[in-house]
Each structure stands twice: as structure tokens, then as C-alpha cells.
Scaffold this active site. Structure first.
Site, PDB file in Angstrom:
ATOM      1  N   ALA A  83     -28.434 -60.546 -37.543  1.00  0.00           N
ATOM      2  CA  ALA A  83     -28.197 -61.241 -36.270  1.00  0.00           C
ATOM      3  C   ALA A  83     -27.966 -60.206 -35.179  1.00  0.00           C
ATOM      4  O   ALA A  83     -27.635 -59.053 -35.461  1.00  0.00           O
ATOM      5  CB  ALA A  83     -26.989 -62.162 -36.371  1.00  0.00           C
ATOM      6  N   GLU A 103     -37.247 -67.902 -38.386  1.00  0.00           N
ATOM      7  CA  GLU A 103     -35.897 -67.695 -38.955  1.00  0.00           C
ATOM      8  C   GLU A 103     -35.113 -69.003 -38.930  1.00  0.00           C
ATOM      9  O   GLU A 103     -34.417 -69.346 -39.887  1.00  0.00           O
ATOM     10  CB  GLU A 103     -35.157 -66.619 -38.149  1.00  0.00           C
ATOM     11  CG  GLU A 103     -35.744 -65.230 -38.363  1.00  0.00           C
ATOM     12  CD  GLU A 103     -35.174 -64.157 -37.448  1.00  0.00           C
ATOM     13  OE1 GLU A 103     -35.337 -62.983 -37.776  1.00  0.00           O
ATOM     14  OE2 GLU A 103     -34.568 -64.491 -36.416  1.00  0.00           O
TER      15      GLU A 103
END
Ligand code: 5RP
Length: 219
Positions: A83, A103
Site C-alpha cells: 500500500a 488490486e
């Protein structure tokens, strides 16, 4: 310890979540790449993977790890990805590598989402990292004007096309106080494919590599 070593330490901890005969969802980026390289050492244990980008699929295949189509694989038990930012609720900003849409699809199809990152990614308020938004090319200007209304400054990611053939607008200067609300609002703009806020489907576990070892935060 440098940032890359912290990412690798987080990836090593995530390997512990891989169980025999799993089909594992695989993220994109330098932290996910560490996970892929470590997964290669236990590739005989799993049934296969589903990749969130062409780049990750290529790296997986390079290690001789089977890559499956999500439609073929069905729901997954585990997804592992990096992230750009996380808050303590495990709401994320993702898409620094431009793979946010796939994703989000793979995360949505997975029972458990393990986010791996170095400790610098943990923030109190999301938004210092420019928020990626994948946009259909013909809607670029229209979407950019709508994003300005949220207080952001959108910037076209120059020379970049997503795996889905679209563009990315990176939105600067946001302070995201209500991630779920902003995720919904931006996703509703016609022409937006996906916004890189992962709040409606946050991570379930955040593994942070840091100077003093690995720390795990659960939702
Ligand atoms: C790609 C992503 C990545 O997970 C994010 O950009 C973090 O990348 P890195 O692991 O290289 O720091 O969302 O679209």
C-alpha cells in the site's frame, strides 16, 4: 535498516499466512515483489496464484509459479499486497503502481487481505500520498473538474497507461477524513473506473516492517 529491508521483513511475515493448496491473490509493487520472490521458495505447497497486474504475473511465471485467471479460480482465501498509505483502521491508499483496479477486484474476491508495508506507510490521515484514480481516457477533463470540487489538485500521470488501457489522475492536496464516503463519491463520477481508496474493503491485517522488527495490526 533501509526501507527496502523493512518491506522484505513484512513480506517474510506474510509468508506464514500461506497454507497448503491455496490459490493466493498477489498484489503489485516492490513489497509484493518481495512476497513473490519468497513464495517461489514454497511454490510446491500452493495450487496457484491470481495476479493483480501483468507485471506481477510475469514475475510469478518467471519463478515457475502458476498464474490463474480470477474467473477460473473463484473466490480466494488470501490476498497479499502492499500500500502507499494506511490509517489505523486499515483503510488504504493504493495505486502508486497503477494497478488499483485489478488490486481492488482481487482484494474484493478474497476472504483475507494481508497488507504488507514498511512502517513509513502508516499515517494518521490519508491523503499526503497523491490519490490515484483510474479514468477512461475520454473522461479525463470532466473527471479532473469533478475532483477539484473535492479540494484536490488532479495531475495526469504522464506517459502511463494501465493494464486496462486507461489513464491515471493523481490527486494532490487531499485530507481524507472520511475514506468510505470519499471512496463512494469518487467512484460515482462517470468515467472513473476505480479510486485508490480501499475503505469499503480495507485490509484485514497490516504487517509493518520497521527499525525494531515487524508489527502486526488487525482490523
Ligand atoms: C500498486 C500499489 C502498491 O501496493 C503500492 O504502490 C505500494 O508499492 P510499493 O510496495 O512499491 O511501496 O498499490 O498499484
Amino acid at each position: 535498516m533501509n526501507q527496502d529491508a523493512m518491506k522484505k521483513a513484512a513480506a517474510e511475515a506474510a509468508i506464514e499466512y500461506v497454507e497448503p493448496e491455496m490459490i493466493v491473490g498477489i498484489g503489485t509493487g516492490s513489497t509484493a515483489n518481495h512476497f513473490i520472490d519468497l513464495l517461489a521458495k514454497i511454490k510446491g505447497k500452493i495450487d496457484g496464484t491470481v495476479a493483480s497486474s501483468e507485471a506481477s504475473a510475469e514475475r510469478l511465471r518467471g519463478h515457475g509459479i502458476p498464474v490463474m485467471d480470477l474467473n477460473q479460480a473463484g473466490d480466494l482465501s488470501l490476498y497479499v499486497d502492499g500500500a502507499d498509505e494506511s490509517n489505523k483502521h486499515l483503510h488504504l491508499i493504493k495505486g502508486g503502481g497503477g494497478a488499483l483496479t485489478r488490486e481492488k477486484i482481487v482484494a474484493g474476491a478474497s476472504e483475507k487481505f494481508i497488507c504488507i508495508a514498511d512502517e513509513t506507510k502508516l499515517v494518521s490521515v490519508l491523503g499526503k500520498f497523491p490519490l490515484p484514480v483510474e479514468v477512461i481516457p475520454m473522461a479525463q477533463s470532466f473527471v479532473a473538474r469533478q475532483l477539484v470540487k473535492f479540494g484536490g489538485t488532479p495531475e495526469l500521470r504522464a506517459g502511463f497507461t494501465t493494464d486496462n488501457g486507461n489513464i491515471i489522475l493523481d490527486v494532490h492536496n487531499l485530507e481524507i477524513m472520511q475514506p468510505e464516503k470519499l471512496e463512494t463519491q469518487i467512484n460515482m463520477i462517470p468515467g472513473v473506473v476505480t479510486v485508490g481508496i480501499f475503505a469499503h474493503r480495507p485490509a484485514d491485517v497490516l504487517i509493518l516492517g520497521g527499525e525494531s522488527g515487524v508489527r502486526t495490526i488487525t482490523a
